[in-house]
Structures are given as structure tokens and as C-alpha cells.
Design a protein around this motif. Structure first.
Motif, mmCIF file in Angstrom:
data_model
loop_
_atom_site.group_PDB
_atom_site.id
_atom_site.type_symbol
_atom_site.label_atom_id
_atom_site.label_comp_id
_atom_site.label_asym_id
_atom_site.label_seq_id
_atom_site.Cartn_x
_atom_site.Cartn_y
_atom_site.Cartn_z
ATOM 1 N N GLN A 241 102.389 32.787 -13.043
ATOM 2 C CA GLN A 241 103.667 33.446 -12.806
ATOM 3 C C GLN A 241 104.230 33.075 -11.441
ATOM 4 O O GLN A 241 105.442 33.099 -11.233
ATOM 5 C CB GLN A 241 103.496 34.961 -12.908
ATOM 6 C CG GLN A 241 104.778 35.759 -12.710
ATOM 7 C CD GLN A 241 105.850 35.423 -13.736
ATOM 8 O OE1 GLN A 241 105.524 35.139 -14.889
ATOM 9 N NE2 GLN A 241 107.112 35.456 -13.329
ATOM 10 N N SER A 242 103.350 32.703 -10.518
ATOM 11 C CA SER A 242 103.808 32.337 -9.182
ATOM 12 C C SER A 242 104.730 31.132 -9.228
ATOM 13 O O SER A 242 105.761 31.096 -8.543
ATOM 14 C CB SER A 242 102.603 32.053 -8.281
ATOM 15 O OG SER A 242 101.813 33.191 -8.123
ATOM 16 N N CYS A 243 104.372 30.122 -10.029
ATOM 17 C CA CYS A 243 105.241 28.947 -10.156
ATOM 18 C C CYS A 243 106.566 29.332 -10.794
ATOM 19 O O CYS A 243 107.642 28.868 -10.384
ATOM 20 C CB CYS A 243 104.544 27.874 -10.980
ATOM 21 S SG CYS A 243 103.079 27.152 -10.208
ATOM 22 N N THR A 244 106.482 30.179 -11.807
ATOM 23 C CA THR A 244 107.697 30.648 -12.475
ATOM 24 C C THR A 244 108.597 31.398 -11.507
ATOM 25 O O THR A 244 109.831 31.275 -11.556
ATOM 26 C CB THR A 244 107.335 31.549 -13.665
ATOM 27 O OG1 THR A 244 106.479 30.835 -14.558
ATOM 28 C CG2 THR A 244 108.577 32.005 -14.415
ATOM 29 N N TYR A 245 107.995 32.161 -10.620
ATOM 30 C CA TYR A 245 108.754 32.934 -9.633
ATOM 31 C C TYR A 245 109.588 32.010 -8.753
ATOM 32 O O TYR A 245 110.764 32.284 -8.473
ATOM 33 C CB TYR A 245 107.788 33.758 -8.785
ATOM 34 C CG TYR A 245 108.432 34.600 -7.715
ATOM 35 C CD1 TYR A 245 109.020 35.818 -8.034
ATOM 36 C CD2 TYR A 245 108.441 34.186 -6.384
ATOM 37 C CE1 TYR A 245 109.608 36.606 -7.048
ATOM 38 C CE2 TYR A 245 109.030 34.965 -5.399
ATOM 39 C CZ TYR A 245 109.613 36.171 -5.736
ATOM 40 O OH TYR A 245 110.192 36.936 -4.760
ATOM 41 N N VAL A 246 108.993 30.913 -8.306
ATOM 42 C CA VAL A 246 109.729 29.961 -7.471
ATOM 43 C C VAL A 246 110.892 29.368 -8.263
ATOM 44 O O VAL A 246 112.023 29.269 -7.761
ATOM 45 C CB VAL A 246 108.800 28.846 -6.961
ATOM 46 C CG1 VAL A 246 109.582 27.853 -6.102
ATOM 47 C CG2 VAL A 246 107.643 29.422 -6.160
ATOM 48 N N GLU A 247 110.626 28.976 -9.505
ATOM 49 C CA GLU A 247 111.680 28.413 -10.354
ATOM 50 C C GLU A 247 112.826 29.400 -10.532
ATOM 51 O O GLU A 247 114.013 29.048 -10.420
ATOM 52 C CB GLU A 247 111.099 28.031 -11.717
ATOM 53 C CG GLU A 247 112.137 27.456 -12.678
ATOM 54 C CD GLU A 247 111.580 27.227 -14.073
ATOM 55 O OE1 GLU A 247 112.325 26.648 -14.896
ATOM 56 O OE2 GLU A 247 110.437 27.634 -14.350
ATOM 57 N N GLU A 248 112.506 30.647 -10.808
ATOM 58 C CA GLU A 248 113.535 31.664 -11.013
ATOM 59 C C GLU A 248 114.385 31.866 -9.772
ATOM 60 O O GLU A 248 115.612 31.999 -9.850
ATOM 61 C CB GLU A 248 112.881 32.983 -11.435
ATOM 62 C CG GLU A 248 112.287 32.948 -12.834
ATOM 63 C CD GLU A 248 111.522 34.221 -13.159
ATOM 64 O OE1 GLU A 248 111.229 34.994 -12.217
ATOM 65 O OE2 GLU A 248 111.203 34.436 -14.343
ATOM 66 N N GLN A 249 113.730 31.911 -8.605
ATOM 67 C CA GLN A 249 114.474 32.115 -7.367
ATOM 68 C C GLN A 249 115.454 30.971 -7.107
ATOM 69 O O GLN A 249 116.581 31.202 -6.655
ATOM 70 C CB GLN A 249 113.498 32.235 -6.188
ATOM 71 C CG GLN A 249 112.672 33.510 -6.176
ATOM 72 C CD GLN A 249 113.498 34.745 -5.900
ATOM 73 O OE1 GLN A 249 114.361 34.745 -5.025
ATOM 74 N NE2 GLN A 249 113.230 35.813 -6.634
ATOM 75 N N LEU A 250 115.050 29.752 -7.402
ATOM 76 C CA LEU A 250 115.882 28.595 -7.093
ATOM 77 C C LEU A 250 116.943 28.315 -8.143
ATOM 78 O O LEU A 250 118.077 27.942 -7.806
ATOM 79 C CB LEU A 250 114.998 27.353 -6.917
ATOM 80 C CG LEU A 250 114.085 27.356 -5.689
ATOM 81 C CD1 LEU A 250 113.132 26.180 -5.733
ATOM 82 C CD2 LEU A 250 114.904 27.336 -4.402
#
Length: 472
Positions: free
Chosen positions: A261-270
């Protein structure tokens, strides 16, 4: 065997992504971190009187001179004198339970009862690839402090406790640090999300301060967690801003691991929340990848066809390298824009990363000439692991200097409560340029929207703007 291999890679990835949304050192296995903490044949730190010689740590690349003032202070686990030197919670092949300390009362100019602090983190196994330099950075600080008279004349004892990424073990070790070793604080908690969450409630209950660490999203609104970094969201946005301000183009693309989910979090923020566009970038391509992929030809071709100029890969460093190799085979050589934890210090010599941009949540680990950085560099040269320092070492050093600031201000009454009190008095504190401005209140740290940046140029890490911050 295949399942075991996948689990090891995922543990490593969780460790890296904890830093991706917070702050990669060299790979250090369980035995290496134990060697870095143990003195070998020397006495435990609690058995060495001030001014008496102790032994130099048997760590790979240790540069301390055994004939000089023996201030490495890296004796085996002794806390305040309880427990035999070299005590471990498991065998050398176990993922956690190893403990070591640094400091003790070995500094020739120190006297009085040691100031006991400790760190609980994922310092061995797969996670150690990203986090082990954090433990070494804290030990280097303790040795350096003791070599220079301690804090208010008292020696520092640093206890390193390796949880191996195991949540149950992490909670047990934190309780041991608090209840058996009577530490005044945990410093540089280089954790993964799961391990921190296992003891987060406990330290709040005990009013036990945790000073600095990986600074992930779970540090928000946590009164006993004093992070030395901006929030995760601001770290991610700051990376995009570094690209917009210093990049050679604005067309932005990203690859994001699908395992956490951490990688997904970065994608969502950007992308989903518009961070890249707000920063001034033009998002033209994104894709999910797996850290188990051997080749990324398809993704590289798609990114090239989309016109990507700035390319971000959010995954563990091994995956990042495989991506760049795949892209070079397709004659696709974009400028890479990375968060620091996805990079190894050795990446500077990789032609794929030439001119690459990297954001840092604490001070750049190379390329500075400030007094605060020179102190770090000198301590690492003498007491480090023999390799170039990386982001985790910088994270730990900034954490340790934050604790040192609070403890020095506390005078002769250094306790858990006095550390908390002194930290909450800080206003726009930058520790000589090592951190963004820090302000704490009863709910935690204020979120200052700033970041540092580094560039790879001529095969070396550089800090073109020194310790000046990019803020918004």
C-alpha cells in the motif's frame, strides 16, 4: 523455497517503502549488525570505568584506531549493567533479537551515570538492506559524543535492538528497552509500518519519547513520536517540486510497485490527488509493476512513447536498477527523479542515474561543507561501517542530534519527561541545517513543507543548494 524467497523480498520491500514515504544504506545481514554492536573480547561498557580502555568494535571497515582513545563504545548488550555481554535473543541466523550498545562510560572526559537510549528497528535480514546504516549511524553518534566529553559530562550508552521486521518481537524489545534498561528515550527508530504499530500505543501509555526515525504516515498525531522529517505527503510533493524546479523537462512518468500500500500511496499522492501537476509537472504516464519482474521492457517502451522526460520508480533499489537496465536496452534514458530510500549510495556510479534528482527529508548525506555536516562526516569516517553513508545514516544522525539538543538543554535532570519538555520548547529548530524547521506541541510535530535535494553529477552525489531548503 519459492514462497520463502517471495516473503524475504516482500519484507525488504516493506522496509524500503517505510522509508519511501519517510526518508538505503548498504546491505548488512544479522551477523554484521551484531559485529557492529559487539566489542568482541572487550568488557561490557558497564564494566569499563571512565578513562579505561575498551575494545574497538569488530565491524567491517571500522576505522577507529585501537591505539587511540577507545571511544567506539560498541559493547555488547549491557543496558545499565544487567545482562551479559553479547547476549542475544536468537541465534546468528535469527531475524531479530540481537542487541548491542554503543557509548557506555568509555569516554575519557565523561563521568557519572550513563544516559541510556536505544533503538528498535529492522536491522537484519532483507529489511537490513535499507535500514542497517541507521543503527550504525546512531552508534557512530554515541561514540563521537563520548569521544568529546559526553552530554553535560555524562557518557551515552546506545542499545541497538534488532527486531528483524517481526512485529511481536519489536513490541517485546521495546518493552525491554523501557522496563529493563530504563532508557530515557528511543532514538532513530528505523522501523517498518507493522513493527512501529505494534509498540506505538505502548510508548504513549508509558510516556516514553521516540526521537526520530523513518517518519512514515503512522507518525502523524502521535504525541510521543518526535519525527525529524516533514509528513509523508509533503515528502512526496516535495519530490515532485524538486523535479519541476531542477529537472530538464516536465513530462512526468512513474512506475509503482503493486505489492504494498505504501507504493500505492505515493502513486495516489502524485497522480490521483494531483501532486505532480500542482508542482508544475505534466503527468503523462504511470503503471504498476511487480518487484518480482525480471524485465521491464514493455513499461520502458510505453514511457518512451508517452514522451516521459522525468521518470520515477517507487520500489526497492534492486527493482529500480532492473528498470533502468531494461530502459537503457531500449535506448530510453530519461532523467530519474527519486525519493532517497529507493537509491543506494553506489548508484552514483551507474550511468543510468547520471543527472538524476533525489529528494531528501533530512540533510544530504554527501556534498555539504557546513560545520554540522563536517561533524557527521568525521564521525562516520571514524566510526561508520567502512562504506559511504546513505539516507538511513543521515536519518539516524539527525535523530541523534535532535535527542542531543534536548538532553543538553535538560541539564543535570535528564529523564523521559525532561526530554519531552525540552523537545516541545523547540521553535523552528534546524540543528545547524540537518533538518527542516522543527516545532513540537502536545499533538506531535508541526508539518513544515520543505525538502532537501541532491543530484548525481559526474558519477558523484552532489548537493547543489547545500543545506538550503526547497519550501512551498
Amino acid at each position: 523455497m519459492r514462497i520463502w524467497t517471495r516473503s524475504r523480498v516482500l519484507v525488504a520491500l516493506f522496509a524500503v517503502t517505510a522509508l519511501v514515504i519517510a526518508a538505503c544504506g548498504t546491505r548488512v545481514d544479522h551477523d554484521s549488525i551484531v559485529r557492529a554492536a559487539d566489542t568482541g573480547a572487550g568488557p561490557a561498557a558497564s564494566d569499563v570505568a571512565p578513562g579505561e580502555p575498551g575494545s574497538v568494535a569488530d565491524a567491517p571497515g571500522a576505522t577507529a584506531d585501537p591505539d587511540s582513545d577507545p571511544t567506539t563504545g560498541e559493547a555488547a548488550d549491557s543496558g545499565r549493567g544487567d545482562g551479559p555481554a553479547g547476549e542475544r535473543g536468537g541465534s546468528s541466523g535469527d531475524a531479530g533479537g540481537a542487541k548491542g550498545d554503543s557509548g557506555g562510560d568509555q569516554g575519557g572526559a565523561t563521568n557519572g551515570e550513563p544516559i541510556v537510549i536505544g533503538t528498535v528497528g529492522a536491522y537484519s535480514g532483507p529489511g537490513g538492506a535499507a535500514l542497517a546504516q541507521g543503527a550504525r549511524g546512531l552508534q557512530a553518534w554515541g561514540a563521537h559524543v563520548n569521544a568529546n566529553g559526553g552530554i553535560n559530562g555524562r557518557p551515552v550508552k546506545v542499545i541497538v535492538m534488532d527486531d528483524g521486521g517481526d512485529a511481536a518481537k519489536a513490541r517485546s524489545l521495546m518493552k525491554e528497552l523501557v522496563e529493563e534498561h530504563n532508557a530515557v528515550a528511543a532514538v532513530a527508530a528505523m522501523t517498518v509500518v507493522e513493527t512501529l504499530n505494534s509498540w506505538k500505543g505502548y510508548v504513549h501509555e508509558k510516556k516514553f519519547p521516540v526521537v526520530g526515525g523513518t517518519c512514515g504516515p503512522e507518525w502523524v498525531k502521535a504525541p510521543m513520536l518526535f519525527r525529524q522529517c516533514p509528513s509523508s505527503a509533503n515528502q512526496i510533493y516535495g519530490t515532485a517540486l524538486v523535479g519541476a524546479k531542477h529537472g530538464d523537462g516536465t513530462k512526468f512518468g512513474g512506475l509503482f510497485c503493486s505489492e504494498t500500500q505504501s507504493c500505492t500511496y505515493v502513486e495516489e499522492q502524485l497522480f490521483d490527488k494531483g501532486g505532480a501537476k500542482r508542482a508544475g509537472l505534466d503527468p503523462v504516464y504511470r503503471a504498476r509493476i511487480s518487484v518480482f519482474q525480471a524485465d521491464f521492457t514493455a513499461e520502458c517502451i510505453q514511457a518512451r512513447n508517452a514522451g516521459v522526460e522525468l521518470f520515477m520508480v517507487i520500489a526497492d533499489p534492486n527493482t529500480v536498477e532492473r528498470v533502468t537496465s531494461s530502459c537503457r536496452r531500449q535506448n530510453f534514458t530519461p532523467q530519474y527523479l527519486q525519493m532517497s530510500s529507493t537509491m543506494r549510495p553506489q548508484f552514483a556510479s551507474n550511468p543510468s542515474f547520471e543527472n538524476g534528482l533525489v529528494s531528501m527529508s533530512v540533510f544530504p548525506f554527501a556534498g555539504l561543507s557546513t560545520p554540522a555536516f563536517k561533524e557527521f562526516a568525521a564521525a562516520w569516517e571514524r566510526f561508520g561501517d567502512g562504506n559511504a553513508p546513505g539516507p538511513a545514516a543521515a536519518q539516524a544522525w539527525a535523530s541523534a542530534k535532535l535527542f542531543e539538543k534536548a538532553a543538553s538543554s535538560a541539564g543535570s535532570e535528564i529523564s523521559r519527561s525532561s526530554i519531552v519538555t525540552q523537545l516541545r520548547k523547540l521553535r523552528d529548530e534546524r540543528l545547524g541545517g540537518l533538518t527542516v524547521p522543527l516545532n513540537y506541541d502536545s499533538s506531535g510535530v508541526s508539518d513544515v513543507p520543505c525538502t532537501y535535494y541532491m543530484r548525481i553529477a559526474g558519477g558523484k552525489w552532489t548537493a547543489p543548494e547545500g543545506d538550503d531548503l526547497t519550501c512551498w
